[in-house]
Design an enzyme around this catalytic site. Structure first.
Site, PDB file in Angstrom:
ATOM      1  N   ASN A  88       0.870  -1.333   0.139  1.00 40.37           N
ATOM      2  CA  ASN A  88       0.222  -0.059  -0.045  1.00 40.37           C
ATOM      3  C   ASN A  88       1.081   1.392   0.022  1.00 40.37           C
ATOM      4  OD1 ASN A  88      -2.088  -1.872   0.215  1.00 40.37           O
ATOM      5  ND2 ASN A  88      -2.355  -1.587   2.345  1.00 40.37           N
ATOM      6  N   ASP A  90      -0.537   4.068   0.956  1.00 41.16           N
ATOM      7  CA  ASP A  90      -1.183   5.072   1.795  1.00 41.16           C
ATOM      8  C   ASP A  90      -0.239   5.125   3.264  1.00 41.16           C
ATOM      9  OD1 ASP A  90      -3.418   2.241   2.294  1.00 41.16           O
ATOM     10  OD2 ASP A  90      -2.012   3.073   3.962  1.00 41.16           O
ATOM     11  N   HIS A 105       6.024  -0.433  -2.737  1.00 43.95           N
ATOM     12  CA  HIS A 105       5.453   0.231  -3.739  1.00 43.95           C
ATOM     13  C   HIS A 105       5.668   1.749  -3.651  1.00 43.95           C
ATOM     14  CE1 HIS A 105       3.078  -3.677  -4.962  1.00 43.95           C
ATOM     15  NE2 HIS A 105       4.361  -3.796  -5.161  1.00 43.95           N
ATOM     16  N   CYS A 113      12.210  13.257  -7.941  1.00 44.21           N
ATOM     17  CA  CYS A 113      12.408  13.838  -9.308  1.00 44.21           C
ATOM     18  C   CYS A 113      12.990  12.801 -10.330  1.00 44.21           C
ATOM     19  CB  CYS A 113      13.515  14.814  -9.077  1.00 44.21           C
ATOM     20  SG  CYS A 113      14.169  15.741 -10.445  1.00 44.21           S
ATOM     21  N   CYS A 116      16.806  14.140 -11.111  1.00 41.47           N
ATOM     22  CA  CYS A 116      17.834  13.765 -10.538  1.00 41.47           C
ATOM     23  C   CYS A 116      17.935  12.960  -9.390  1.00 41.47           C
ATOM     24  CB  CYS A 116      18.137  15.474  -9.685  1.00 41.47           C
ATOM     25  SG  CYS A 116      16.948  15.976  -8.579  1.00 41.47           S
ATOM     26  N   GLY A 171      -5.143  -8.947   3.190  1.00 41.63           N
ATOM     27  CA  GLY A 171      -5.842  -8.085   2.197  1.00 41.63           C
ATOM     28  C   GLY A 171      -5.064  -7.918   0.974  1.00 41.63           C
ATOM     29  N   THR A 172      -4.763  -8.972   0.390  1.00 43.11           N
ATOM     30  CA  THR A 172      -3.907  -8.763  -0.993  1.00 43.11           C
ATOM     31  C   THR A 172      -4.402 -10.019  -1.918  1.00 43.11           C
ATOM     32  OG1 THR A 172      -1.994  -8.572  -2.254  1.00 43.11           O
ATOM     33  CG2 THR A 172      -1.845 -10.023  -0.488  1.00 43.11           C
ATOM     34  N   ASN A 194      -7.637 -12.872   4.704  1.00 38.97           N
ATOM     35  CA  ASN A 194      -8.259 -11.940   3.574  1.00 38.97           C
ATOM     36  C   ASN A 194      -9.931 -12.103   3.434  1.00 38.97           C
ATOM     37  OD1 ASN A 194      -7.301 -10.505   1.063  1.00 38.97           O
ATOM     38  ND2 ASN A 194      -8.197 -11.924  -0.237  1.00 38.97           N
ATOM     39  N   LEU A 195     -10.501 -11.185   2.575  1.00 31.89           N
ATOM     40  CA  LEU A 195     -11.900 -11.388   2.332  1.00 31.89           C
ATOM     41  C   LEU A 195     -12.359 -12.617   1.971  1.00 31.89           C
ATOM     42  CD1 LEU A 195     -14.296  -9.715   3.339  1.00 31.89           C
ATOM     43  CD2 LEU A 195     -14.212  -8.566   1.139  1.00 31.89           C
TER      44      LEU A 195
HETATM   45  N1  APR Z   1     -10.780  -7.052   4.694  1.00 29.30           N
HETATM   46  C1  APR Z   1      -9.987  -7.867   3.971  1.00 29.30           C
HETATM   47  N2  APR Z   1      -9.599  -8.199   2.810  1.00 29.30           N
HETATM   48  C2  APR Z   1     -10.268  -7.412   1.937  1.00 29.30           C
HETATM   49  C3  APR Z   1     -11.164  -6.298   2.439  1.00 29.30           C
HETATM   50  C4  APR Z   1     -11.550  -6.273   3.640  1.00 29.30           C
HETATM   51  N3  APR Z   1     -12.465  -5.434   3.974  1.00 29.30           N
HETATM   52  N4  APR Z   1     -11.786  -5.905   0.969  1.00 29.30           N
HETATM   53  C5  APR Z   1     -11.049  -6.118   0.250  1.00 29.30           C
HETATM   54  N5  APR Z   1     -10.579  -7.455   0.700  1.00 29.30           N
HETATM   55  C6  APR Z   1      -9.422  -8.348  -0.162  1.00 29.30           C
HETATM   56  C7  APR Z   1     -10.098  -8.369  -1.303  1.00 29.30           C
HETATM   57  O1  APR Z   1     -10.622  -9.530  -1.535  1.00 29.30           O
HETATM   58  C8  APR Z   1      -8.752  -8.751  -2.402  1.00 29.30           C
HETATM   59  O2  APR Z   1      -8.195 -10.035  -2.232  1.00 29.30           O
HETATM   60  O3  APR Z   1      -8.193  -7.461  -0.520  1.00 29.30           O
HETATM   61  C9  APR Z   1      -7.781  -7.829  -1.891  1.00 29.30           C
HETATM   62  C10 APR Z   1      -7.146  -6.490  -2.570  1.00 29.30           C
HETATM   63  O4  APR Z   1      -6.866  -6.972  -3.633  1.00 29.30           O
HETATM   64  P1  APR Z   1      -6.422  -5.905  -4.806  1.00 29.30           P
HETATM   65  O5  APR Z   1      -7.291  -4.802  -4.966  1.00 29.30           O
HETATM   66  O6  APR Z   1      -5.868  -6.610  -5.984  1.00 29.30           O
HETATM   67  O7  APR Z   1      -5.050  -5.046  -3.909  1.00 29.30           O
HETATM   68  P2  APR Z   1      -3.459  -5.467  -3.622  1.00 29.30           P
HETATM   69  O8  APR Z   1      -3.452  -7.026  -3.649  1.00 29.30           O
HETATM   70  O9  APR Z   1      -3.004  -4.753  -2.742  1.00 29.30           O
HETATM   71  O10 APR Z   1      -2.998  -5.312  -5.177  1.00 29.30           O
HETATM   72  C11 APR Z   1      -1.427  -5.318  -5.321  1.00 29.30           C
HETATM   73  O11 APR Z   1      -1.483  -4.057  -7.458  1.00 29.30           O
HETATM   74  O12 APR Z   1      -2.297  -2.333  -8.683  1.00 29.30           O
HETATM   75  C12 APR Z   1      -1.207  -2.763  -7.966  1.00 29.30           C
HETATM   76  O13 APR Z   1       0.584  -1.470  -6.732  1.00 29.30           O
HETATM   77  C13 APR Z   1      -0.915  -1.787  -6.875  1.00 29.30           C
HETATM   78  O14 APR Z   1      -0.163  -2.451  -4.618  1.00 29.30           O
HETATM   79  C14 APR Z   1      -1.112  -2.592  -5.638  1.00 29.30           C
HETATM   80  C15 APR Z   1      -0.942  -4.084  -6.094  1.00 29.30           C
END
Ligand code: APR
Length: 224
Positions: A88, A90, A105, A113, A116, A171-172, A194-195
């Site tokens: 993330n 943020d 990331h 920049c 430079c 959460g990915t 994860n969800l």
């Molecule tokens: N709680 C837990 N998990 C959740 C929630 C929640 N409230 N809401 C969504 N999710 C899960 C979704 O099921 C999904 O698997 O979070 C995941 C989000 O996946 P992405 O949207 O693909 O995000 P991410 O995995 O962080 O993306 C990786 O891709 O675009 C690039 O650089 C960007 O860092 C990012 C990278």
């Protein structure tokens, strides 16, 4: 005390109101990532890219850390040795109290920049013709790792994952490498929070599914 390596993704900030990328209504359903998250897109239309990140930076300022960020900060400051790695951009992990966050990331709150290579704290709003404060060229960009660029701190991240007794992905979607491949480096136990099952769910020993603000605090409480 245990060595724990944690990798977070957009799902950990979802309940703070920051959009994810690949969920329904995710950012990549609204913007073409080739236009706003690649060096080629930035070269084609820097104003569009700055507008995209200015909007995300403003959303980030308005957002607040949620119970998952708070629980991870509590764990990071506990007796356990925690490496908190995030995809993330943020700053919610830091604002929740994590003192050492590894932003692979990059960060919305940092600027770079392209001429430079200087880095500094980004203003809330950036424009393509703003001069770099170090070389005065109009070549400033968000300090964000775009597709096709090399993520930051990969050696440190790989070492932390290899050394950990427990590797946890939170959460990915596990759709983007090298982050999605880190689970292969893990030598200890692996847990996916994860969800729903991610693209690499089968690579994990254990899974806990549900909203991060419910599942993460419960998992951390059991460790403390
Ligand atoms: N709680 C837990 N998990 C959740 C929630 C929640 N409230 N809401 C969504 N999710 C899960 C979704 O099921 C999904 O698997 O979070 C995941 C989000 O996946 P992405 O949207 O693909 O995000 P991410 O995995 O962080 O993306 C990786 O891709 O675009 C690039 O650089 C960007 O860092 C990012 C990278």
């Amino acid at each position: 005390m245990m060595k724990i390596a944690i990798l977070t993704g957009a799902g950990v900030s979802a309940e703070s109101g920051l959009g994810t990328f690949r969920d329904k209504d995710g950012l990549w359903t609204k913007y073409d990532l080739n236009d706003v998250a690649t060096p080629e897109g930035f070269a084609r239309n820097p104003a569009l890219v700055h507008d995209f990140y200015n909007a995300r930076r403003a959303n980030c300022v308005d957002a607040t850390p949620n119970a998952a960020h708070d629980a991870l900060a509590q764990l990071a400051e506990s007796a356990h040795e925690v490496a908190l790695i995030t995809q993330n951009v943020d700053d919610l992990h830091s604002r929740a109290g994590c003192l050492d966050v590894i932003h692979m990331h990059g960060q919305l709150r940092r600027a770079l920049c392209a001429q430079c290579d200087a880095r500094w704290d980004a203003p809330l709003v950036m424009h393509p013709d703003d001069p770099c404060p170090f070389c005065a060229q109009a070549t400033i960009r968000p300090d964000i790792v775009w597709f096709g660029e090399v993520p930051y701190h990969m050696d440190k991240i790989a070492q932390a994952v290899e050394d950990a007794a427990l590797f946890v992905a939170i959460g990915t979607s596990a759709e983007v490498y090298p982050a999605a491949g880190l689970v292969e480096l893990a030598r200890g136990k692996t847990l996916e929070i994860n969800l729903e099952p991610s693209a690499r769910a089968n690579a994990f020993d254990e899974h806990r599914f549900g909203p991060a603000t419910e599942v993460v605090p419960a998992w951390v409480a059991a460790l403390l």
